[in-house]
Write a protein that holds these residues in place. Structure first.
Motif, PDB file in Angstrom:
ATOM      1  N   VAL A   1       0.849  -1.193   0.000  1.00 37.33           N
ATOM      2  CA  VAL A   1       0.000   0.000   0.000  1.00 37.33           C
ATOM      3  C   VAL A   1       0.883   1.241   0.000  1.00 37.33           C
ATOM      4  O   VAL A   1       1.709   1.438   0.891  1.00 37.33           O
ATOM      5  N   THR A   2       0.714   2.087  -1.017  1.00 42.16           N
ATOM      6  CA  THR A   2       1.514   3.314  -1.167  1.00 42.16           C
ATOM      7  C   THR A   2       0.580   4.461  -1.545  1.00 42.16           C
ATOM      8  O   THR A   2       0.666   5.005  -2.638  1.00 42.16           O
ATOM      9  N   THR A   3      -0.309   4.806  -0.636  1.00 42.74           N
ATOM     10  CA  THR A   3      -1.415   5.726  -0.947  1.00 42.74           C
ATOM     11  C   THR A   3      -1.065   7.202  -0.822  1.00 42.74           C
ATOM     12  O   THR A   3      -1.913   8.051  -1.095  1.00 42.74           O
ATOM     13  N   GLY A   4       0.145   7.542  -0.368  1.00 46.22           N
ATOM     14  CA  GLY A   4       0.536   8.949  -0.300  1.00 46.22           C
ATOM     15  C   GLY A   4      -0.371   9.767   0.592  1.00 46.22           C
ATOM     16  O   GLY A   4      -0.687   9.381   1.719  1.00 46.22           O
ATOM     17  N   THR A   5      -0.848  10.898   0.076  1.00 43.32           N
ATOM     18  CA  THR A   5      -1.722  11.799   0.851  1.00 43.32           C
ATOM     19  C   THR A   5      -3.201  11.596   0.515  1.00 43.32           C
ATOM     20  O   THR A   5      -4.026  12.455   0.824  1.00 43.32           O
ATOM     21  N   PHE A   6      -3.530  10.474  -0.117  1.00 48.47           N
ATOM     22  CA  PHE A   6      -4.886  10.303  -0.638  1.00 48.47           C
ATOM     23  C   PHE A   6      -5.871   9.680   0.352  1.00 48.47           C
ATOM     24  O   PHE A   6      -7.079   9.695   0.104  1.00 48.47           O
ATOM     25  N   LEU A   7      -5.399   9.123   1.474  1.00 51.24           N
ATOM     26  CA  LEU A   7      -6.321   8.511   2.430  1.00 51.24           C
ATOM     27  C   LEU A   7      -7.122   9.597   3.135  1.00 51.24           C
ATOM     28  O   LEU A   7      -6.612  10.326   3.974  1.00 51.24           O
ATOM     29  N   ARG A   8      -8.376   9.709   2.764  1.00 54.00           N
ATOM     30  CA  ARG A   8      -9.275  10.753   3.290  1.00 54.00           C
ATOM     31  C   ARG A   8      -8.606  12.122   3.173  1.00 54.00           C
ATOM     32  O   ARG A   8      -8.683  12.964   4.071  1.00 54.00           O
ATOM     33  N   GLY A   9      -7.935  12.342   2.026  1.00 51.75           N
ATOM     34  CA  GLY A   9      -7.244  13.605   1.793  1.00 51.75           C
ATOM     35  C   GLY A   9      -8.213  14.771   1.755  1.00 51.75           C
ATOM     36  O   GLY A   9      -9.275  14.710   1.136  1.00 51.75           O
ATOM     37  N   LEU A  10      -7.830  15.852   2.442  1.00 54.60           N
ATOM     38  CA  LEU A  10      -8.667  17.051   2.509  1.00 54.60           C
ATOM     39  C   LEU A  10      -7.779  18.271   2.343  1.00 54.60           C
ATOM     40  O   LEU A  10      -6.845  18.493   3.121  1.00 54.60           O
ATOM     41  N   MET A  11      -8.059  19.087   1.304  1.00 52.04           N
ATOM     42  CA  MET A  11      -7.238  20.254   0.995  1.00 52.04           C
ATOM     43  C   MET A  11      -7.865  21.521   1.561  1.00 52.04           C
ATOM     44  O   MET A  11      -9.084  21.683   1.557  1.00 52.04           O
ATOM     45  N   HIS A  12      -6.988  22.444   2.012  1.00 56.42           N
ATOM     46  CA  HIS A  12      -7.440  23.676   2.661  1.00 56.42           C
ATOM     47  C   HIS A  12      -6.794  24.894   2.002  1.00 56.42           C
ATOM     48  O   HIS A  12      -5.571  24.952   1.853  1.00 56.42           O
ATOM     49  N   ILE A  13      -7.623  25.859   1.612  1.00 57.66           N
ATOM     50  CA  ILE A  13      -7.167  27.187   1.214  1.00 57.66           C
ATOM     51  C   ILE A  13      -8.002  28.161   2.033  1.00 57.66           C
ATOM     52  O   ILE A  13      -9.171  28.424   1.717  1.00 57.66           O
ATOM     53  N   GLY A  14      -7.426  28.660   3.126  1.00 60.55           N
ATOM     54  CA  GLY A  14      -8.234  29.430   4.066  1.00 60.55           C
ATOM     55  C   GLY A  14      -9.328  28.559   4.648  1.00 60.55           C
ATOM     56  O   GLY A  14      -9.069  27.463   5.149  1.00 60.55           O
ATOM     57  N   LYS A  15     -10.576  29.017   4.550  1.00 62.25           N
ATOM     58  CA  LYS A  15     -11.700  28.222   5.045  1.00 62.25           C
ATOM     59  C   LYS A  15     -12.292  27.319   3.961  1.00 62.25           C
ATOM     60  O   LYS A  15     -13.192  26.524   4.227  1.00 62.25           O
ATOM     61  N   ASN A  16     -11.781  27.447   2.755  1.00 60.82           N
ATOM     62  CA  ASN A  16     -12.243  26.605   1.662  1.00 60.82           C
ATOM     63  C   ASN A  16     -11.656  25.204   1.797  1.00 60.82           C
ATOM     64  O   ASN A  16     -10.474  25.035   2.044  1.00 60.82           O
ATOM     65  N   LYS A  17     -12.517  24.181   1.640  1.00 61.73           N
ATOM     66  CA  LYS A  17     -12.076  22.788   1.757  1.00 61.73           C
ATOM     67  C   LYS A  17     -12.516  22.011   0.524  1.00 61.73           C
ATOM     68  O   LYS A  17     -13.642  22.177   0.054  1.00 61.73           O
ATOM     69  N   ASN A  18     -11.630  21.175   0.046  1.00 62.44           N
ATOM     70  CA  ASN A  18     -11.948  20.283  -1.062  1.00 62.44           C
ATOM     71  C   ASN A  18     -11.338  18.916  -0.781  1.00 62.44           C
ATOM     72  O   ASN A  18     -10.195  18.815  -0.330  1.00 62.44           O
ATOM     73  N   GLU A  19     -12.079  17.867  -1.064  1.00 58.95           N
ATOM     74  CA  GLU A  19     -11.552  16.527  -0.885  1.00 58.95           C
ATOM     75  C   GLU A  19     -10.555  16.217  -1.990  1.00 58.95           C
ATOM     76  O   GLU A  19     -10.766  16.557  -3.154  1.00 58.95           O
ATOM     77  N   GLY A  20      -9.458  15.569  -1.623  1.00 54.81           N
ATOM     78  CA  GLY A  20      -8.459  15.184  -2.621  1.00 54.81           C
ATOM     79  C   GLY A  20      -7.088  15.055  -2.003  1.00 54.81           C
ATOM     80  O   GLY A  20      -6.777  15.703  -1.000  1.00 54.81           O
ATOM     81  N   GLY A  21      -6.262  14.218  -2.617  1.00 54.62           N
ATOM     82  CA  GLY A  21      -4.895  14.049  -2.150  1.00 54.62           C
ATOM     83  C   GLY A  21      -3.973  15.128  -2.678  1.00 54.62           C
ATOM     84  O   GLY A  21      -2.908  15.372  -2.139  1.00 54.62           O
ATOM     85  N   ARG A  22      -4.368  15.763  -3.780  1.00 55.72           N
ATOM     86  CA  ARG A  22      -3.690  16.942  -4.311  1.00 55.72           C
ATOM     87  C   ARG A  22      -4.684  17.680  -5.190  1.00 55.72           C
ATOM     88  O   ARG A  22      -5.711  17.122  -5.595  1.00 55.72           O
TER      89      ARG A  22
END
Length: 626
Positions: free
Chosen positions: A154-175
């Motif tokens: 298993v080499t999942t990187g940052t993708f396990l329940r990955g959540l991206m943040h730009i200020g208060k904006n959130k988007n699901e994803g590893g990148r």
């Protein structure tokens, strides 16, 4: 091999830097290998800086090459700038670094995977693992296609329940622009594997034609580049190998047509903007629960933790030869987009910069690596191996070396063969894996030269000499390359001896080197040797006393490293062990006394108690050794 009812020797889940090395290592060992990834077009994506190497990381890449991995050669033929870091310091801490063409690096590695006859690529998102009586036996995908395998990496990187943040904006994803693996975490939890959260981040990308380079300082590549792969022991044609299909892999002559990077600094205005908007940063507003990297801080962290520094250095680094996109090294942030724009425009040379991609932070699940054996196999699920950021590391290089080790050990486990275990005295890869499985990590782990107690032995030029025996035992490099390495070793040893006894008017050649530091007078025949041979000989002669001391220390520790701890030991029954040690040793279950001695909270007295107990159990005066 293209059907879901095939049982593979090794299934690799994830095709980042750990996944590609794991899959290639397994396939090159002639194991039937499946590499499953959510997007084949982002194989080996350089999600952050398109650079390879750096302090200790450069040595790791050379060790990967010594073990038959792909990262070094892929970097050399897609590199656009090469620099040797710490050039003014001793060779032990000098580290190669290269800026790569982001897409060329990615496309060449994808092509390399596609060309291997024992390797199958498949695009799907792994949604869960399949278990059978405590063993992993396959994986499920979002396409309702299941694959069976004798082992899974298993080499999942940052993708396990990955959540991206730009200020208060959130988007699901590893990148940015990619997906999040939302169900796989539950599959691990169902098997009793503990998960925690970590955070990392990346800077904004800017449009090159909008930058004023006249206000920045140029940073050129080295005139005589230091490469990562050991070209002097390689087979002819390995750089641009033409397969039977007639296909030719992407790349160019290493070191040609290097490009420049550029340096600038933040300003007082930048600092004020960051401080005024800290409450809007995802890191400082409580939006992120994961712990961030200590050694690659965000710009928010820099101005908070180093409040006395008036400015911070930034590097503008090109992302490739066929793009005008630039990476702003040193400006990682999770501030809102509007603040990012103002902050960037406060920097000299970036006053009119156009943002192509905003900076963001990403948090993700990882599995604390103390749940692994030194082989990188799970202690909870047999035949399941973890490598890369899922183990709490950061960096392409740290991920790639783990992937290679996990891939080799997955094959060896399936075949019932001894595992690949690299000692702390043999290389940075050994230090990294031992640190992870013995001490664990509470923050993204990054390798530094200071983590290695025997770093004087780990100069980057000696990697294939140090690790050739592992490559030979596990069949990781060709017989012709092994022969060249052994010939190189003999030439080095012969010249070290000759310089120690050969005399000039002022004493031996070796005495002159140690006295003057630089080679003032050397045999003409020696000067005709290859660069690799000459550099290693001069290093060994110049630092002979220090290196001898390191070897004596290793010999002194070898006895304790060799003592095996019975796997069924009940630490609660070992009289004399402190409660803290009983608890920690019971949780980590180290394989040897040497590993036990490095567990946090275990002291020398505890090791002495264990040694006596093991000897008594064996019914003889000496503890068992390997």
């Amino acid at each position: 091999m293209n059907t879901s009812d095939t049982c593979f020797d090794v299934i690799v889940c994830g095709a980042g830097h750990a996944g590609v090395e794991a899959a290639l290592a397994a396939a090159r060992m002639d194991a039937s290998t499946l590499l499953v990834t959510g997007n084949i077009d982002t194989i080996a994506q350089m999600s952050c800086n398109p650079a390879i190497g750096g302090q200790a990381k450069g040595q790791i890449v050379r060790e990967i090459d010594a073990l038959g991995g792909e990262m070094a050669i892929n970097t050399d033929v897609t590199g656009i700038q090469f620099r040797l870091l710490n050039e003014s310091k001793g060779p032990a801490v000098q580290s190669p670094r290269a800026q790569c063409d982001k897409k060329a690096y990615q496309f060449r590695l994808k092509h390399t995977l596609e060309l291997h006859p024992r390797l199958q690529l498949f695009q799907a998102t792994v949604t869960g693992l399949i278990y059978d009586y405590g063993k992993v036996v396959g994986c499920r995908t979002n396409l309702d296609v299941e694959f069976r395998g004798r082992s899974v990496v298993v080499t999942t990187g940052t993708f396990l329940r990955g959540l991206m943040h730009i200020g208060k904006n959130k988007n699901e994803g590893g990148r940015l622009g990619d997906f999040s693996a939302k169900t796989l975490s539950q599959s691990f939890l169902d098997a009793g594997i503990e998960l925690q959260r970590l955070k990392t981040g990346t800077p904004p990308r800017l449009l090159g034609r909008s930058l004023d380079f006249s206000r920045m300082q140029e940073q050129r590549g080295d005139a005589e580049p230091t490469f990562f792969a050991f070209h002097d022991t390689r087979d002819d044609g390995e750089l641009f190998h033409v397969e039977q299909t007639g296909e030719r892999r992407l790349g160019w002559r290493p070191g040609c047509e290097q490009v420049s990077c550029w340096m600038t600094y933040t300003t007082a205005e930048t600092a004020q903007l960051v401080r005024d908007n800290l409450h809007l940063s995802a890191m400082y507003s409580g939006e992120i629960e994961g712990v961030g990297p200590r050694y690659c801080p965000s710009i928010e962290d820099k101005f908070v933790r180093f409040a006395d520094k008036p400015r911070h250095l930034l590097f503008l680094e090109p992302e490739g030869r066929t793009t005008d996109e630039f990476y702003v090294n040193g400006l990682s942030t999770s501030l809102p987009f509007e603040v990012q724009v103002r902050m960037i425009h406060s920097v000299p040379g970036l006053e009119n910069a156009v943002l192509l991609r905003p900076a963001y932070a990403v948090e993700y699940d990882f599995a604390p690596p103390t749940q692994l054996f030194p082989t990188l196999e799970s202690r909870k699920v047999e035949n399941l191996f973890f490598a890369g950021q899922i183990n709490g590391t950061s960096g392409y290089e740290e991920a790639a070396c783990q992937g290679l080790v996990a891939g080799v050990n997955a094959v060896n486990k399936v075949r019932g063969l001894p595992p690949l275990l690299i000692g702390r005295h043999e290389g940075y890869i050994g230090v990294l894996i031992d640190d992870l499985v013995t001490k664990g990590t509470q923050e993204p782990y990054r390798m530094f030269t200071s983590r290695a107690e025997h770093r004087l032995l780990f100069n980057h030029g000696s990697a294939e000499l140090r690790l050739a025996h592992h490559a030979k035992v596990h069949g990781l490099i060709s017989a012709t390359r092994l022969a060249r390495i052994e010939d190189k070793r003999r030439r080095i040893e012969r010249w070290v001896s000759r310089l120690e006894v050969g005399r000039t008017h002022a004493g031996t050649y070796a005495e002159g080197l140690r006295r003057n530091g630089a080679p003032s007078e050397l045999p003409a025949e020696f000067l005709k040797e290859s660069v690799g041979v000459k550099e290693e000989v001069l290093y060994r002669v110049r630092y002979q006393g220090y290196l001898a001391r390191e070897h004596r220390q290793i010999e002194k520790l070898a006895s304790i490293e060799a003592v095996r701890i019975p796997p069924d030991i009940d630490y609660a029954q070992v009289r004399g062990l402190r409660k803290e040690s009983t608890l920690k040793l019971g949780q980590l279950r180290p394989m040897t006394l040497g590993q036990a001695s490095r567990v946090s909270g275990v002291n020398p007295a505890d090791i002495g108690v264990l040694m006596v107990w093991i000897a008594a159990r064996q019914g003889r005066g000496a503890a068992p050794s390997e």
